[in-house]
Design an enzyme around this catalytic site. Structure first.
Site, PDB file in Angstrom:
ATOM      1  N   HIS A  53     -55.448 -22.333  30.317  1.00  0.00           N
ATOM      2  CA  HIS A  53     -55.213 -22.026  28.903  1.00  0.00           C
ATOM      3  C   HIS A  53     -55.795 -20.665  28.532  1.00  0.00           C
ATOM      4  O   HIS A  53     -56.951 -20.556  28.138  1.00  0.00           O
ATOM      5  CB  HIS A  53     -55.845 -23.127  28.033  1.00  0.00           C
ATOM      6  CG  HIS A  53     -55.388 -23.109  26.607  1.00  0.00           C
ATOM      7  ND1 HIS A  53     -55.140 -24.265  25.901  1.00  0.00           N
ATOM      8  CD2 HIS A  53     -55.124 -22.097  25.748  1.00  0.00           C
ATOM      9  CE1 HIS A  53     -54.756 -23.957  24.668  1.00  0.00           C
ATOM     10  NE2 HIS A  53     -54.751 -22.641  24.546  1.00  0.00           N
ATOM     11  N   ASN A  87     -47.608 -18.055  22.384  1.00  0.00           N
ATOM     12  CA  ASN A  87     -47.650 -17.482  21.026  1.00  0.00           C
ATOM     13  C   ASN A  87     -47.833 -15.967  21.032  1.00  0.00           C
ATOM     14  O   ASN A  87     -48.694 -15.417  20.360  1.00  0.00           O
ATOM     15  CB  ASN A  87     -48.750 -18.151  20.190  1.00  0.00           C
ATOM     16  CG  ASN A  87     -50.123 -18.013  20.806  1.00  0.00           C
ATOM     17  OD1 ASN A  87     -50.251 -17.868  22.018  1.00  0.00           O
ATOM     18  ND2 ASN A  87     -51.164 -18.062  19.989  1.00  0.00           N
ATOM     19  N   HIS A 171     -51.341 -28.676  21.315  1.00  0.00           N
ATOM     20  CA  HIS A 171     -52.397 -28.307  20.361  1.00  0.00           C
ATOM     21  C   HIS A 171     -52.360 -29.388  19.282  1.00  0.00           C
ATOM     22  O   HIS A 171     -51.503 -29.369  18.405  1.00  0.00           O
ATOM     23  CB  HIS A 171     -52.120 -26.918  19.783  1.00  0.00           C
ATOM     24  CG  HIS A 171     -53.116 -26.477  18.748  1.00  0.00           C
ATOM     25  ND1 HIS A 171     -53.769 -25.274  18.789  1.00  0.00           N
ATOM     26  CD2 HIS A 171     -53.586 -27.087  17.634  1.00  0.00           C
ATOM     27  CE1 HIS A 171     -54.583 -25.152  17.755  1.00  0.00           C
ATOM     28  NE2 HIS A 171     -54.476 -26.254  17.025  1.00  0.00           N
ATOM     29  N   HIS A 241     -57.517 -28.109  24.499  1.00  0.00           N
ATOM     30  CA  HIS A 241     -58.742 -27.846  23.716  1.00  0.00           C
ATOM     31  C   HIS A 241     -59.159 -28.954  22.733  1.00  0.00           C
ATOM     32  O   HIS A 241     -59.259 -28.717  21.539  1.00  0.00           O
ATOM     33  CB  HIS A 241     -58.635 -26.495  22.995  1.00  0.00           C
ATOM     34  CG  HIS A 241     -57.388 -26.231  22.177  1.00  0.00           C
ATOM     35  ND1 HIS A 241     -56.828 -27.155  21.343  1.00  0.00           N
ATOM     36  CD2 HIS A 241     -56.624 -25.105  22.067  1.00  0.00           C
ATOM     37  CE1 HIS A 241     -55.765 -26.624  20.758  1.00  0.00           C
ATOM     38  NE2 HIS A 241     -55.626 -25.386  21.194  1.00  0.00           N
ATOM     39  N   ASP A 309     -59.036 -21.501  26.539  1.00  0.00           N
ATOM     40  CA  ASP A 309     -58.352 -21.061  25.327  1.00  0.00           C
ATOM     41  C   ASP A 309     -58.796 -19.616  25.005  1.00  0.00           C
ATOM     42  O   ASP A 309     -59.050 -19.267  23.853  1.00  0.00           O
ATOM     43  CB  ASP A 309     -58.640 -22.000  24.150  1.00  0.00           C
ATOM     44  CG  ASP A 309     -57.715 -21.758  22.966  1.00  0.00           C
ATOM     45  OD1 ASP A 309     -56.718 -21.043  23.129  1.00  0.00           O
ATOM     46  OD2 ASP A 309     -58.005 -22.287  21.874  1.00  0.00           O
ATOM     47  N   HIS A 313     -59.470 -11.362  20.081  1.00  0.00           N
ATOM     48  CA  HIS A 313     -59.063 -10.541  18.937  1.00  0.00           C
ATOM     49  C   HIS A 313     -60.063  -9.396  18.893  1.00  0.00           C
ATOM     50  O   HIS A 313     -61.211  -9.552  19.329  1.00  0.00           O
ATOM     51  CB  HIS A 313     -59.137 -11.324  17.628  1.00  0.00           C
ATOM     52  CG  HIS A 313     -58.243 -12.534  17.581  1.00  0.00           C
ATOM     53  ND1 HIS A 313     -56.887 -12.455  17.352  1.00  0.00           N
ATOM     54  CD2 HIS A 313     -58.514 -13.853  17.757  1.00  0.00           C
ATOM     55  CE1 HIS A 313     -56.357 -13.677  17.368  1.00  0.00           C
ATOM     56  NE2 HIS A 313     -57.320 -14.544  17.617  1.00  0.00           N
TER      57      HIS A 313
HETATM   58  N1  LIG Z   1     -57.410 -21.195  19.460  1.00  0.00           N
HETATM   59  C1  LIG Z   1     -57.284 -20.261  18.532  1.00  0.00           C
HETATM   60  O1  LIG Z   1     -58.013 -20.281  17.551  1.00  0.00           O
HETATM   61  N2  LIG Z   1     -56.390 -19.257  18.638  1.00  0.00           N
HETATM   62  C2  LIG Z   1     -55.371 -19.113  19.638  1.00  0.00           C
HETATM   63  C3  LIG Z   1     -54.204 -20.025  19.413  1.00  0.00           C
HETATM   64  C4  LIG Z   1     -54.501 -21.479  19.729  1.00  0.00           C
HETATM   65  O2  LIG Z   1     -54.795 -21.828  20.862  1.00  0.00           O
HETATM   66  O3  LIG Z   1     -54.428 -22.314  18.836  1.00  0.00           O
HETATM   67  C5  LIG Z   1     -54.894 -17.659  19.640  1.00  0.00           C
HETATM   68  O4  LIG Z   1     -53.878 -17.393  20.298  1.00  0.00           O
HETATM   69  O5  LIG Z   1     -55.526 -16.799  19.015  1.00  0.00           O
HETATM   70 ZN   LIG Z   2     -54.210 -24.061  20.379  1.00  0.00          ZN
HETATM   71 ZN   LIG Z   3     -54.600 -21.671  22.788  1.00  0.00          ZN
END
Ligand SMILES: NC(=O)N[C@@H](CC(=O)O)C(=O)O
Ligand SMILES: [Zn+2]
Ligand SMILES: [Zn+2]
Length: 445
Positions: A53, A87, A171, A241, A309, A313
């Site tokens: 992930h 995504n 999710h 997650h 996950d 950012h």
């Molecule tokens: N986990 C998160 O808070 N963000 C993930 C998307 C996701 O896994 O839900 C992302 O792509 O930024």
């Molecule tokens: Zn997610």
């Molecule tokens: Zn994710």
């Protein structure tokens, strides 16, 4: 042939590992012959981790991460296979989008899988014609990328995946269970709630509001619904997650597999004060009590997989108020280091670390050539000195985002990492290999 000498395996046996020229493990044994020797000198040799992930952000958001930077970060953390989520921009919801992403994945230093995603305007026919790692993460509520879908489309997508023989990852958050009374009241909603006494009692701008808004009950409800949908379609479904011990139990009892992240294992709402909005993610951090019960389930084997996950950012993006900061934290480089450091201080064993990071993800997702240090498997390996824990520092990591929610924690990082017999990370030389990772489901191009 090369021989790694005197490596301690996860189960405590000390063995030599001879590498075949084709990038696989020739044999694991004692006092093996070989031309060149890599002296492990009793240090710990683990199978390369499979992080099922990650969000490597290409195409569409290369300011946060690229396949080149994300895969280097993986290699420097002992991860030799990553699975990218859909995504991105464009989202991976059609055959063309899959092909576009695979062209970027060509830059990967480590092996990879690519997941397909579901939205109202996905193209399942062309998508399922591609070598998907899995369908997912299927978003039952909006997260980064706003790919949340409704109940009917979810059931339809799971049924299609079952027909195609593709596993599904979910999710699991049910947006109808979010606590909207926590949200800041715009002029409009303020007018509405004024007519409902008690609603929207106060305006919150503390980061803990994120955990109060996206409730534990929302995850629990979505996990229950996922068990039903998986049963109806006779599909293989994996919960991504899971942040609550309740969802782990629901997965086990309902015949699903589940994963937990390092941030839900090592951070809780108690850490918001230090993390600020850098601690905002979906699902959110939970109470210290829930964190402890999640960790218990990791130790005793009820958690199948640890995956990160990894959701980088930029600092500038994260540095906003709680309602406007993007959700997600990086983690691919610190997963194995944190877990190994935890074996020194908790009941967690090295064998469990091996299982949740390599053996189980390989078995659950049918990656037959990976996940074990044994004859015939890919020589995806990493060497660790359990006596050498260092302090994690964002500045030392290799993700493009340049920060970590685990600043200051202890981590046991690999001395080197090998993918299919080639060194892809050498910590002493601080150098990466130039190998090209391969799609573990086979390439479509
Ligand atoms: N986990 C998160 O808070 N963000 C993930 C998307 C996701 O896994 O839900 C992302 O792509 O930024
Ligand atoms: Zn997610
Ligand atoms: Zn994710």
């Amino acid at each position: 042939m090369r021989v790694i000498r005197d490596a301690t395996l996860a189960d405590g046996r000390v063995r030599d590992v001879r590498l075949a020229d084709d990038g696989t493990i020739d044999v694991v044994g004692e006092a093996l012959d070989g031309e060149t020797t890599i002296d492990a000198d009793g240090r710990l040799l683990l199978p390369g981790a499979l992080d099922v992930h990650v969000h490597f952000r290409q195409p569409g958001a290369s300011q946060k991460e690229t396949w080149a930077t994300g895969s280097r970060s993986a290699a420097a953390g002992g991860v030799t296979t990553v699975v990218d989520q859909p995504n991105t921009d464009p989202p991976t919801t059609s055959g063309d989008a899959f092909d576009g992403k695979e062209a970027f994945a060509d830059d990967s230093l480590v092996d990879y899988g690519i997941n397909g995603g579901v939205t109202d305007d996905w193209d399942p026919d062309s998508l399922f014609a591609r070598p998907l790692f899995a369908l997912g993460e299927v978003f039952l509520a909006d997260s980064t990328g706003e790919m949340g879908i409704d109940a009917d489309l979810f059931a339809d997508a799971v049924a299609r995946a079952a027909d195609a023989g593709v596993p599904v990852t979910v999710h699991a958050e049910d947006a109808t269970e979010f606590d909207e009374s926590v949200l800041p009241r715009s002029t409009e909603t303020r007018a509405e709630s004024d007519s409902e006494p008690g609603a929207g009692a106060r305006e919150r701008d503390d980061v803990a509001a994120w955990s109060a808004y996206r409730t534990a009950d929302a995850e629990i409800a979505a996990a229950e619904r996922t068990v039903e949908v998986a049963g109806d379609a006779d599909a293989q479904v994996h919960l991504a997650h899971t942040s609550t011990p309740e969802a782990v139990d629901i997965a086990r009892e309902g015949g699903l597999t589940c994963e937990v992240t390092p941030h839900h294992l090592f951070r809780s709402t108690d850490d918001y004060e230090e993390l600020g909005t850098f601690g905002r993610m979906n699902p959110p951090l939970r109470s210290e009590d829930r964190r402890e019960r999640l960790f218990e389930r990791l130790v005793d084997g009820r958690v199948d997989v640890v995956a990160t996950d990894h959701a980088p950012h930029t600092r500038a993006e994260k540095d906003a108020d709680v309602w406007n900061a993007p959700s997600g934290v990086p983690g691919v480089e610190t997963m194995v280091p944190l877990l190994l450091a935890a074996t020194r201080e908790t009941e967690l064993t090295v064998e469990r670390v091996r299982d949740v990071t390599a053996r189980n993800p390989a078995d659950i997702f049918g990656v037959e050539s990976k996940g074990r240090v044994a004859e015939g498997y890919d020589a995806d390996l990493a060497l660790y000195d359990l006596d050498d824990a260092t302090e994690i520092a964002g500045a030392d990591l290799h993700s493009k985002c340049g920060w970590t929610p685990f600043e200051g924690d202890a981590g046991v990082f690999p001395e080197w990492t090998m993918r299919r017999g080639a060194v892809v990370w050498d910590a002493a030389a601080e150098s990466f290999g130039d190998a090209n990772g391969e799609n573990v489901r086979g390439s479509d191009q």
